[in-house]
Design a protein around this motif. Structure first.
Motif, short mmCIF file in Angstrom:
data_model
loop_
_atom_site.label_atom_id
_atom_site.label_comp_id
_atom_site.label_asym_id
_atom_site.label_seq_id
_atom_site.Cartn_x
_atom_site.Cartn_y
_atom_site.Cartn_z
N PRO A 16 10.66 -2.53 3.00
CA PRO A 16 10.01 -2.14 1.76
C PRO A 16 10.69 -2.80 0.58
O PRO A 16 11.89 -2.63 0.38
CB PRO A 16 10.16 -0.63 1.73
CG PRO A 16 11.25 -0.32 2.67
CD PRO A 16 11.28 -1.40 3.67
N ASP A 69 6.44 -0.98 6.90
CA ASP A 69 7.23 -2.03 6.31
C ASP A 69 8.66 -1.95 6.76
O ASP A 69 9.38 -1.02 6.44
CB ASP A 69 7.17 -1.95 4.79
CG ASP A 69 5.79 -2.34 4.32
OD1 ASP A 69 5.30 -1.69 3.42
OD2 ASP A 69 5.22 -3.28 4.88
N ASP A 78 4.04 4.90 5.04
CA ASP A 78 4.40 3.50 5.04
C ASP A 78 5.73 3.24 5.72
O ASP A 78 6.27 2.15 5.66
CB ASP A 78 4.47 2.98 3.60
CG ASP A 78 3.09 2.97 3.01
OD1 ASP A 78 2.13 2.77 3.78
OD2 ASP A 78 2.96 3.17 1.81
N LEU A 91 -0.97 0.69 -1.60
CA LEU A 91 0.38 0.42 -1.16
C LEU A 91 1.30 0.35 -2.37
O LEU A 91 0.99 -0.32 -3.35
CB LEU A 91 0.43 -0.90 -0.40
CG LEU A 91 1.69 -1.17 0.40
CD1 LEU A 91 1.80 -0.18 1.55
CD2 LEU A 91 1.66 -2.59 0.94
N LYS A 127 6.96 -7.72 -0.28
CA LYS A 127 7.24 -8.52 0.90
C LYS A 127 6.14 -9.56 1.10
O LYS A 127 6.42 -10.73 1.37
CB LYS A 127 7.32 -7.63 2.12
CG LYS A 127 7.51 -8.39 3.41
CD LYS A 127 7.60 -7.48 4.59
CE LYS A 127 6.31 -6.79 4.91
NZ LYS A 127 6.38 -5.96 6.11
N GLU A 183 6.42 -1.83 -4.38
CA GLU A 183 7.61 -2.39 -3.73
C GLU A 183 7.31 -2.77 -2.29
O GLU A 183 7.99 -3.61 -1.71
CB GLU A 183 8.77 -1.41 -3.80
CG GLU A 183 8.44 -0.04 -3.24
CD GLU A 183 7.77 0.82 -4.31
OE1 GLU A 183 7.42 0.27 -5.37
OE2 GLU A 183 7.58 2.02 -4.08
N HIS A 184 6.31 -2.17 -1.75
CA HIS A 184 5.95 -2.53 -0.38
C HIS A 184 5.14 -3.81 -0.34
O HIS A 184 5.09 -4.50 0.66
CB HIS A 184 5.17 -1.40 0.27
CG HIS A 184 6.02 -0.21 0.61
ND1 HIS A 184 5.85 0.52 1.75
CD2 HIS A 184 7.05 0.34 -0.06
CE1 HIS A 184 6.74 1.51 1.78
NE2 HIS A 184 7.47 1.41 0.69
N LYS A 185 4.54 -4.06 -1.43
CA LYS A 185 3.74 -5.28 -1.48
C LYS A 185 4.59 -6.52 -1.68
O LYS A 185 4.17 -7.63 -1.38
CB LYS A 185 2.72 -5.19 -2.62
CG LYS A 185 1.59 -4.22 -2.37
CD LYS A 185 0.62 -4.26 -3.55
CE LYS A 185 -0.53 -3.27 -3.35
NZ LYS A 185 -1.41 -3.25 -4.53
N SER A 197 11.21 3.84 -0.42
CA SER A 197 11.68 2.48 -0.24
C SER A 197 12.77 2.13 -1.23
O SER A 197 13.28 1.03 -1.24
CB SER A 197 10.52 1.51 -0.40
OG SER A 197 9.98 1.70 -1.67
N ASN A 237 10.63 7.99 3.53
CA ASN A 237 9.72 6.90 3.29
C ASN A 237 9.99 6.19 1.99
O ASN A 237 9.33 5.23 1.67
CB ASN A 237 8.28 7.43 3.28
CG ASN A 237 7.91 7.96 4.61
OD1 ASN A 237 8.36 7.45 5.64
ND2 ASN A 237 7.10 9.00 4.62
#
Length: 692
Positions: free
Chosen positions: A657, A654, A650, A145, A152, A148-150, A400, A398
């Motif tokens: 993101p 999310d 992703d 992942l 959150k 930047e998606h993590k 982010s 997609n």
DNA sequence: TGCGATGCTCGTCCTGCATG
DNA sequence: CATGCAGGACGAGCATCGCA
């Protein structure tokens, strides 16, 4: 049987006697975690009547386990809890459980959050995947992942962790005994003086190992963990200086985070970054009454400066603004209405040269989660995201990361800006890579593939056998691969089972077990050694019995039963179950087999299913299992992914993101990852010479 | 003796924290 | 500093008990 009977014969009076006796021998001051004290407790000294020490211990464990006694306490406190519980037991059956419930739960780790969020979707999408496989898939997803998606998940974790710390502090505060002990500490005075520093007036800091800080008037507790200190104030009290509202200040190493809850605030700082959060109606930065929590350390600064940010002024609502040196976020706060959330709190954070702003709902630049918003920045990058109502950030597909030239100065950092450009999935990885490439080459950029070897925490280890094709899936492995025993410490080879490669029964480690050298001999002990022989104890099963396959329907359902018709002898899993209780047993472990009321001493052996892992990672097993000292079992895992469903985009995954600070993981984790990497490299380099 | 029901544990993953 | 545990879910394996 007799022992079990004795367990049942515990009268309330006996239990109370036991608890009294425990109280008597608990070392004073009792400031250790209850497990530690419990571990070192001389249970033999507690023997009374016809109750042996082990029986007393077992009874104690039953009390704590079944009644869910809170574990975040010292043993002495737990005993008091249990005592009340037992006393209430006689009064009203309905009352007895209540006082012991509601244990503090640790916040879920980012991965767990991701797992929980994604699992339902994957379950429906891939109903054929087993739980284990699903976990693998999700872990892989999480690994890959984009950072930047993590974010959150990390942010949620941080928030809840702070709340947890607060609650924990409150809980400890309520413990008068503990407070007494803490009061005795000399560090307290030092800490209190530190907490009154003119600059960081509202923040209590403990640069070193200070442990306690108290405000003279108001009751407050500050605790330090290792190199950190936590200053906590309960309701209506404050450590720092908020006369009315409580404030909690935490400084972990060089980090600072500012958080405000209802009437409380927390300040905490992370190394070069800082996060400020105000979930509810707290005013952190500038409420006249309430002290501001924000603090700046080293390279980062939490700006509660009314000057620099109009955002930071919301009398009722919390807002925190940080203006480091080169932060573009801070600038945006200056001249823009960005990050303003009239009702909702907003936080903008920008460490050194980076800035990230995210808006989810009501904020345009900064991110606002319902009542709070958090903006994070990476070192040299700036990202702006606003999935929903944000007018600023817009990612084409997609990606982010988005830019908003006009509305957000946040999203633009002339120098270091890394706006998303990857049309597909790995836009963030790219951008981050571009940014961090100069420093760290850890961020990889393979836009379409998930093979990005970026700071994946987990080391993908392949056994020498499974080394061949990169993409070979464990699932796809032929059953024959199962002959390679898994390189897991959990797998223990029994001499008798050695004939069958890959079928060695596993001994599931227990903490104490792995350390006790004598354990091996105890494994497989006959129940006859116990005081009261069990009726058909599983432990007593002789290896020969394994040749007779069970006719259990479940066994018959096993897809791979054909391969291994016989059962290898089982080995006792739990160290405490098969061994003498004297020295070792820890909490949760029963001292002796015969005294275990419910749990039968199982053997850590899996059925043939686990031995012929069609679908499981167990297929990648190394023959040298038993000889390999215990490593984390997680290391011995193949990362092959053939059976793994195609990675999803992703986009849906999310809603928000968010960019992630590359240093989001703890130092412990990072070190662990480093070690794993080392292990991996060592394994790969020396795989050929590895034992067979 | 066999089967169903029940209850417990394992296995997967990652991360933070506690402990030795 | 290294290591174990907790935390989430849940299918599967396994032992035990009760019943036919």
């Amino acid at each position: 049987m007799a022992a079990a009977k004795s367990q049942d014969q515990w009268s309330q009076e006996d239990v109370l006697t036991l608890l009294q006796a425990m109280k008597a021998i608990i070392p004073s001051p009792d400031i250790s975690e209850f497990k530690a004290t419990e571990y070192h407790l001389d249970w033999n000294n507690l023997a009374f009547k016809n109750y042996s020490g082990s029986m007393c211990r077992q009874k104690w464990m039953d009390l704590t386990a079944k009644q869910q006694v809170r574990k975040h306490r010292t043993l002495e406190e737990l005993v008091l809890d249990a005592e009340k519980h037992v006393q209430n037991l006689s009064k009203s059956p309905k009352n007895y459980v209540e006082p012991l419930r509601n244990p503090l739960k640790k916040p879920l780790t980012p991965y767990i959050r991701f797992f929980l969020a994604k699992r339902p979707k994957y379950v429906t999408q891939y109903p054929n995947l087993s739980t284990v496989d699903l976990t693998k898939v999700l872990s892989k997803e999480f690994r890959e992942l984009p950072a930047e998606h993590k974010v959150k998940y990390f942010q949620d974790f941080q928030i809840e962790k702070l709340e947890y710390n607060i609650n924990l502090a409150i809980f400890r505060k309520k413990s008068s005994d503990l407070l007494k002990n803490l009061n005795k500490s000399n560090v307290l005075e030092k800490q209190s003086s530190i907490a009154q520093s003119p600059k960081n007036s509202s923040v209590a800091q403990s640069p070193n190992n200070s442990s306690v800080a108290q405000s003279p008037k108001n009751s407050s507790v500050a605790q330090s963990l290792k190199n950190s200190s936590v200053a906590q104030s309960l309701k209506n009290s404050s450590v720092a200086q908020s006369p009315k509202n409580s404030s909690v200040a935490q400084s972990l190493k060089n980090s600072s985070v500012a958080q405000s809850l209802k009437n409380s605030s927390v300040a905490q700082s992370l190394k070069n970054s800082s996060v400020a959060q105000s979930p509810k109606n707290s005013s952190v930065a500038q409420s006249p009454k309430n002290s501001s929590v924000a603090q700046s350390l080293k390279n980062s600064s939490v700006a509660q400066s009314p000057k620099n940010s109009s955002v930071a002024r919301s009398p009722k609502n919390s807002s925190v603004a940080q203006s480091p040196k080169n932060s573009s976020v801070a600038q945006s706060l200056k001249n823009s209405s960005v990050a303003q959330s009239p009702k909702n709190s907003s936080v903008a954070q920008s460490p050194k040269n980076s800035s990230v702003a995210q808006s989810l709902k009501n904020s345009s630049v900064a991110q606002s989660l319902k009542n709070s918003s958090v903006a994070q920045s990476l070192k040299n990058s700036s990202v702006a995201q606003s999935p929903k109502n944000s007018s600023v950030a817009q990612s084409p597909k997609n990606s982010s990361v988005a830019q908003s030239p006009k509305n957000s100065s946040v999203a633009q950092s002339p120098k270091n800006s890394s706006v998303a450009q990857s049309p597909k999935n790995s836009s963030v990885a790219q951008s981050l890579n571009n940014l961090q490439n100069q420093k760290n080459s850890s961020v990889a950029q393979s836009p379409s593939t998930s093979e990005v070897p970026r700071k994946s925490p987990r080391v993908v280890k392949r056994s020498s056998m499974s080394k061949a094709p990169e993409n070979s899936s464990r699932v796809g492995q032929s059953p024959s691969t199962s002959e390679v025993p898994r390189k897991s410490s959990r797998v223990a080879q029994s001499p008798s089972t050695s004939e069958v490669p890959g079928k060695s029964p596993r001994v599931v480690k227990r903490s104490s077990m792995s350390k006790a050298p004598e354990n091996s001999s105890r494994v497989g002990q006959s129940p006859s050694t116990s005081e009261v022989p069990r009726k058909s104890s599983r432990v007593a099963q002789s290896p020969s019995t394994s040749e007779v396959p069970r006719k259990s329907s479940r066994v018959a359902q096993s897809p791979s039963t054909s391969e291994v018709p016989g059962k290898s002898p089982r080995v006792v899993k739990r160290s405490s179950m098969s061994k003498a209780p004297e020295n070792s047993s820890r909490m949760g472990q029963s001292p002796s087999t015969s005294e275990v009321p419910r749990k039968s001493p199982r053997v850590a052996k899996r059925s043939s299913m686990s031995k012929a892992p069609e679908n499981s990672s167990r297929g990648a097993q190394s023959p040298s299992t038993s000889e390999v000292p215990r490593k984390s079992s997680r290391v011995a895992q193949s990362s092959s992914k053939a059976d793994v469903p195609e990675k999803h985009s992703d986009d849906d995954d999310d809603e928000c993101p968010i960019t992630l600070d590359a240093t989001g993981t703890s130092q412990t984790t990072q070190k662990r990852q480093q070690r794993k990497r080392k292990d991996e490299t060592n394994d790969e380099s020396g795989s050929g010479s590895k034992k067979f």
